[in-house]
Design an enzyme around this catalytic site. Structure first.
Site, PDB file in Angstrom:
ATOM      1  N   GLU A 199       0.800  -1.237   0.000  1.00 19.45           N
ATOM      2  CA  GLU A 199       0.000   0.000   0.000  1.00 19.45           C
ATOM      3  C   GLU A 199       0.828   1.280   0.000  1.00 19.45           C
ATOM      4  O   GLU A 199       0.509   2.219   0.727  1.00 19.45           O
ATOM      5  CB  GLU A 199      -0.922  -0.031   1.223  1.00 19.45           C
ATOM      6  CG  GLU A 199      -0.213  -0.008   2.608  1.00 19.45           C
ATOM      7  CD  GLU A 199       0.160  -1.372   3.177  1.00 19.45           C
ATOM      8  OE1 GLU A 199       0.357  -2.315   2.398  1.00 19.45           O
ATOM      9  OE2 GLU A 199       0.262  -1.469   4.413  1.00 19.45           O
TER      10      GLU A 199
ATOM     11  N   HIS B 237      -8.027  -4.087  -1.437  1.00 22.89           N
ATOM     12  CA  HIS B 237      -7.300  -4.197  -0.170  1.00 22.89           C
ATOM     13  C   HIS B 237      -6.309  -3.042  -0.012  1.00 22.89           C
ATOM     14  O   HIS B 237      -6.313  -2.341   1.005  1.00 22.89           O
ATOM     15  CB  HIS B 237      -6.583  -5.545  -0.120  1.00 22.89           C
ATOM     16  CG  HIS B 237      -5.787  -5.774   1.126  1.00 22.89           C
ATOM     17  ND1 HIS B 237      -6.288  -6.451   2.223  1.00 22.89           N
ATOM     18  CD2 HIS B 237      -4.530  -5.404   1.460  1.00 22.89           C
ATOM     19  CE1 HIS B 237      -5.363  -6.487   3.163  1.00 22.89           C
ATOM     20  NE2 HIS B 237      -4.280  -5.852   2.733  1.00 22.89           N
ATOM     21  N   GLU B 238      -5.488  -2.835  -1.023  1.00 24.85           N
ATOM     22  CA  GLU B 238      -4.466  -1.777  -0.911  1.00 24.85           C
ATOM     23  C   GLU B 238      -5.114  -0.388  -0.860  1.00 24.85           C
ATOM     24  O   GLU B 238      -4.633   0.493  -0.143  1.00 24.85           O
ATOM     25  CB  GLU B 238      -3.448  -1.878  -2.051  1.00 24.85           C
ATOM     26  CG  GLU B 238      -2.775  -3.252  -2.224  1.00 24.85           C
ATOM     27  CD  GLU B 238      -2.251  -3.876  -0.936  1.00 24.85           C
ATOM     28  OE1 GLU B 238      -1.918  -3.136   0.002  1.00 24.85           O
ATOM     29  OE2 GLU B 238      -2.207  -5.131  -0.850  1.00 24.85           O
TER      30      GLU B 238
ATOM     31  N   HIS C  72      -6.085   0.373   2.665  1.00 29.03           N
ATOM     32  CA  HIS C  72      -4.972   0.798   3.519  1.00 29.03           C
ATOM     33  C   HIS C  72      -4.783   2.324   3.516  1.00 29.03           C
ATOM     34  O   HIS C  72      -4.145   2.866   4.419  1.00 29.03           O
ATOM     35  CB  HIS C  72      -3.663   0.158   3.056  1.00 29.03           C
ATOM     36  CG  HIS C  72      -3.391  -1.190   3.647  1.00 29.03           C
ATOM     37  ND1 HIS C  72      -3.360  -1.425   5.013  1.00 29.03           N
ATOM     38  CD2 HIS C  72      -3.089  -2.375   3.055  1.00 29.03           C
ATOM     39  CE1 HIS C  72      -3.061  -2.697   5.219  1.00 29.03           C
ATOM     40  NE2 HIS C  72      -2.903  -3.304   4.055  1.00 29.03           N
TER      41      HIS C  72
ATOM     42  N   GLU D 215      -3.882  -4.706   9.263  1.00 29.57           N
ATOM     43  CA  GLU D 215      -4.338  -5.709   8.286  1.00 29.57           C
ATOM     44  C   GLU D 215      -5.756  -6.237   8.544  1.00 29.57           C
ATOM     45  O   GLU D 215      -6.493  -6.491   7.600  1.00 29.57           O
ATOM     46  CB  GLU D 215      -3.334  -6.863   8.194  1.00 29.57           C
ATOM     47  CG  GLU D 215      -1.957  -6.431   7.680  1.00 29.57           C
ATOM     48  CD  GLU D 215      -1.969  -5.812   6.279  1.00 29.57           C
ATOM     49  OE1 GLU D 215      -2.980  -5.943   5.559  1.00 29.57           O
ATOM     50  OE2 GLU D 215      -0.952  -5.165   5.913  1.00 29.57           O
TER      51      GLU D 215
ATOM     52  N   ASP E  13       9.056  -9.999  10.025  1.00 30.21           N
ATOM     53  CA  ASP E  13       8.945 -10.891   8.858  1.00 30.21           C
ATOM     54  C   ASP E  13       8.726 -12.339   9.294  1.00 30.21           C
ATOM     55  O   ASP E  13       8.054 -13.106   8.611  1.00 30.21           O
ATOM     56  CB  ASP E  13      10.221 -10.833   7.998  1.00 30.21           C
ATOM     57  CG  ASP E  13      10.203  -9.663   7.014  1.00 30.21           C
ATOM     58  OD1 ASP E  13       9.117  -9.145   6.699  1.00 30.21           O
ATOM     59  OD2 ASP E  13      11.299  -9.263   6.570  1.00 30.21           O
TER      60      ASP E  13
ATOM     61  N   TYR F 242      -4.632 -10.803   9.733  1.00 33.80           N
ATOM     62  CA  TYR F 242      -5.600 -10.508   8.670  1.00 33.80           C
ATOM     63  C   TYR F 242      -6.973 -11.095   9.005  1.00 33.80           C
ATOM     64  O   TYR F 242      -7.958 -10.395   9.112  1.00 33.80           O
ATOM     65  CB  TYR F 242      -5.142 -11.109   7.329  1.00 33.80           C
ATOM     66  CG  TYR F 242      -3.928 -10.453   6.711  1.00 33.80           C
ATOM     67  CD1 TYR F 242      -2.656 -10.696   7.195  1.00 33.80           C
ATOM     68  CD2 TYR F 242      -4.051  -9.598   5.624  1.00 33.80           C
ATOM     69  CE1 TYR F 242      -1.534 -10.111   6.615  1.00 33.80           C
ATOM     70  CE2 TYR F 242      -2.943  -9.003   5.035  1.00 33.80           C
ATOM     71  CZ  TYR F 242      -1.684  -9.266   5.538  1.00 33.80           C
ATOM     72  OH  TYR F 242      -0.587  -8.679   4.963  1.00 33.80           O
TER      73      TYR F 242
HETATM   74  N1  BES Z   1       0.972  -4.487   3.702  1.00 31.09           N
HETATM   75  C1  BES Z   1       0.745  -5.753   3.143  1.00 31.09           C
HETATM   76  C2  BES Z   1       1.990  -6.412   2.617  1.00 31.09           C
HETATM   77  C3  BES Z   1       3.076  -6.594   3.658  1.00 31.09           C
HETATM   78  C4  BES Z   1       2.782  -7.063   4.917  1.00 31.09           C
HETATM   79  C5  BES Z   1       4.380  -6.320   3.342  1.00 31.09           C
HETATM   80  C6  BES Z   1       3.798  -7.217   5.854  1.00 31.09           C
HETATM   81  C7  BES Z   1       5.382  -6.487   4.272  1.00 31.09           C
HETATM   82  C8  BES Z   1       5.090  -6.943   5.536  1.00 31.09           C
HETATM   83  C9  BES Z   1      -0.289  -5.694   2.009  1.00 31.09           C
HETATM   84  O1  BES Z   1      -1.274  -4.744   2.203  1.00 31.09           O
HETATM   85  C10 BES Z   1      -1.003  -7.018   1.987  1.00 31.09           C
HETATM   86  O2  BES Z   1      -1.614  -7.337   2.956  1.00 31.09           O
HETATM   87  N2  BES Z   1      -0.935  -7.737   0.880  1.00 31.09           N
HETATM   88  C11 BES Z   1      -1.651  -8.972   0.711  1.00 31.09           C
HETATM   89  C12 BES Z   1      -2.933  -8.684  -0.006  1.00 31.09           C
HETATM   90  C13 BES Z   1      -4.080  -9.590   0.308  1.00 31.09           C
HETATM   91  C14 BES Z   1      -4.361  -9.769   1.762  1.00 31.09           C
HETATM   92  C15 BES Z   1      -5.328  -9.089  -0.396  1.00 31.09           C
HETATM   93  C16 BES Z   1      -0.754  -9.919  -0.066  1.00 31.09           C
HETATM   94  O3  BES Z   1       0.405  -9.550  -0.317  1.00 31.09           O
HETATM   95  O4  BES Z   1      -1.161 -11.006  -0.412  1.00 31.09           O
HETATM   96 ZN    ZN Z   2      -2.606  -5.347   3.736  1.00 34.58          ZN
END
Ligand code: BES
Ligand code: ZN
Length: 613
Positions: free
Chosen positions: A272, A296-297, A300, A319, A376, A384
């Site tokens: 996002e 989703h993004e 955010h 999330e 990480d 989520y």
């Molecule tokens: N912000 C996250 C991606 C992220 C999380 C990067 C933690 C680094 C550390 C992003 O918004 C996300 O949740 N992406 C999901 C989308 C899905 C839940 C619709 C993905 O990457 O799959």
């Molecule tokens: Zn997210």
């Protein structure tokens, strides 16, 4: 050398925002594709929070700091490094001038191994002729790109002047200041400004052969020329989604909402980054069926980017809320049945995650303890989907969307531009609903601090999931006797999400035999599906049933793309199967240097091998 003490508000940062805080960041960097580094300087506008603060503490990782200058006096400032911490990098302490506010210039360069950055050679791009570079700072990689207070508790505005080869376009998570200006040496200058204060993990940059197509009044999609038309088709619903999100959350404050379609190695589905969402090319299904990631993004833009988790222990505030808003957009665009179906779908991901982590793992709690833990390593579907389930439960408890949606808007407005923790949310909720009897009966401790599945699972509308469950049961119960009861028509009236659900259910079932997957392929031709969510689950099902023939397909899928959601489980599955373990490790070793740092590190963990050979 100074001791390693963590920030009082963040166990993953050495910064000291409660004493002196960075208010504004100015970046001036040269993108050097030969050395694979960013080099130049950053200027920090620093404000003392405590009158007697004497130093500014910053996070760094593998940075080379050349000098630190007080811009008011022109004097050099003393700086010291602490012992590098294996997980969180190296604390940089800068002696502050006496003034309450100061401007500090740090001359520095990144390492060619910076964990936030990926450098792609021309051959690794779609066009094959020009190199590419991009960043991924969330959760705590910004410190490898610039010295900063790398904690989401700190919000700063930023500007940037980036110099790069003139054939390439630079994009950032900010507003572009006009067109690039050519220098005489074959480089161009690209300027940006971000006037909304935001956490460091949202600083983002991408440099490549990029072209754009308009999507709507405030949106373009960018990508290498080869994909820009497919991307424009796939994400055509962007403006509609933005409007629905504004209905739910209030005005969009970031001005522009552009999308950048990333190279295949991008490790997430989407990121996002303000003004410029990054998305994986695995969303190009050709039928818009995976555009939910964009919803989703977009969400955010409020939950996460406006109201931000104070540290990653409260990641569910980012999330879980974003899943909740994402599904409100889906509900407004596709109806209540699909909304509830999507929630059921999410529960599968949650069950799967908890199965892998163990139902008593403390990392399956909604609020986690990240002392000594890299965020990480804590990443999973729990914040989520457990977060979503909790919010759905709260909504139902207080009387449904009519009552909860006005609350949500007020919550976002109240905490906008701030970083908060779970207690801030709880307090606001309990005060807002103080006259609502049922709201006071929520067992917060159980929801927030008990590991495993959510204490209460809402009774979602099952009408769209029912045909999937029926087909799953039919396959599981079938004893192999002939003629078999299946035909290609079984999937004819399923949409992409239902096929995905059907495969997810089979994956969660305890056993599925080899002869059944082979027959399934014969009848449904699942190998042909391009939709990455379907392909991913189908390949896993085949591996689970020990169908050796699909192993090359699975490895191809897991090395073509870097999206960890797909890559990690496939390598994990193949690593656990005796007959494929060596092959999986060999393929990983052959590709690890083309993978992004995080992806390589996580897959090595999943394969239970060390990262270096
Ligand atoms: N912000 C996250 C991606 C992220 C999380 C990067 C933690 C680094 C550390 C992003 O918004 C996300 O949740 N992406 C999901 C989308 C899905 C839940 C619709 C993905 O990457 O799959
Ligand atoms: Zn997210």
């Amino acid at each position: 050398m100074t001791e390693n003490k963590f920030s009082s508000s963040d166990p993953n940062s050495f910064s000291n925002p409660d004493e002196a805080v960075v208010k504004c960041i100015h970046l001036s960097l040269n993108v050097d594709f030969n050395k694979k580094i960013l080099a130049g300087f950053v200027e920090l506008e620093v404000k003392k929070v405590e009158d007697n603060a004497t130093e500014l503490l910053l996070d760094t990782e593998d940075l080379k700091i050349n000098s630190v200058i007080d811009l008011r006096s022109g004097n050099n400032l003393e700086f010291t490094f602490s012992d590098p911490d294996k997980i969180f990098g190296t604390k940089l302490a800068i002696k502050l001038p006496d003034n309450e506010e100061s401007n500090i210039r740090i001359l520095y360069e990144t390492s060619s191994k910076a964990s936030a950055l990926q450098w792609l050679a021309a051959e690794q791009t779609a066009g094959g002729k020009l190199p590419y570079m991009f960043s991924q700072c969330q959760p705590i990689h910004c410190r490898s790109m610039l010295p900063c207070q790398d904690s989401p508790a700190v919000k700063a505005k930023y500007t940037a002047v980036i110099t790069a080869p003139s054939e390439l376009r630079v994009l950032m998570s900010a507003i572009r200041d006009g067109e690039p200006i050519k220098n005489s040496d074959g480089t161009s200058q690209h300027k940006f400004h971000q006037d909304v204060p935001m956490p460091s993990y949202l600083i983002a940059i991408a440099v490549g052969n990029l072209e754009s197509r308009e999507l709507g009044p405030r949106s373009c999609v960018w990508s290498e020329p080869e994909y820009v038309d497919s991307a424009a088709y796939e994400f055509a619903e962007t403006e509609t989604m933005l409007k629905k999100a504004e209905e739910v959350c209030g005005p969009y404050v970031w001005g522009i909402y552009d999308i950048l379609l990333m190279p295949p190695s991008f490790p997430y589905g989407g990121m996002e980054n303000p003004c410029l969402t990054f998305v994986t090319p695995t969303l190009l299904a050709g039928d818009r069926s995976l555009a939910g990631v964009v919803a989703h993004e977009i969400s955010h833009s409020w939950t996460g980017n406006l109201v931000t988790n104070r540290n990653f222990e409260h990641f569910w505030l980012n999330e879980g809320f974003t899943m909740f808003v994402e599904r409100k957009i889906i509900q407004r665009m596709q109806g209540e049945k699909i909304h509830q179906f999507s929630a059921i779908n999410g529960l599968n991901d949650l069950r799967e995650a908890i199965k892998v982590m163990g139902a008593d793992s403390p990392l399956t709690k909604l609020v986690v303890n990240l002392e000594g833990v890299h965020p990480d390593d804590a990443f999973s579907s729990c914040p989520y989907e457990k977060g979503f389930t909790f919010l759905f439960y709260l909504e139902t408890q207080v009387g449904g969307p009519d009552v909860f949606e006005p609350f949500l808007k007020k919550y976002l407005d109240h905490y906008k531009y701030q970083s908060i923790d779970t207690n801030d949310f709880k307090k606001f909720f309990l005060e807002y609903f103080d006259k609502n009897e049922k709201s006071q009966k929520v067992d917060w401790d159980k929801w927030l601090y008990t590991p495993g599945m959510p204490p209460i699972i809402p009774d979602y509308d099952k009408s769209l999931v029912l045909p999937c469950t029926e087909l799953t049961n039919k396959w599981i119960k079938w004893d192999g006797s002939n003629p078999n009861p299946f035909t290609e028509d079984d999937l004819k009236c399923f949409d992409a999400l239902q096929i995905q659900e059907f495969l997810a259910q089979l994956l969660l079932a305890n056993s599925f035999t080899l002869s059944k997957v082979i027959l399934m392929q014969e009848i449904y031709q699942l190998n042909k599906y391009k939709n990455s969510e379907i392909r991913f689950r189908w390949l896993r099902l085949c591996i689970k049933a020990r169908w050796y023939d699909v192993v090359p397909l699975a490895l191809e899928f897991a090395t073509k793309y870097g999206r960890m959601k797909f890559v990690r489980p496939i390598f994990r599955d193949l690593g656990k199967w005796e007959e494929t373990r060596d092959e999986a490790i060999r393929v990983f070793r052959a590709h690890q240097h083309q993978m992004m740092n995080v992806t390589a590190a996580m897959v090595a963990k999943d394969l239970e091998i060390s990262l270096d050979v």
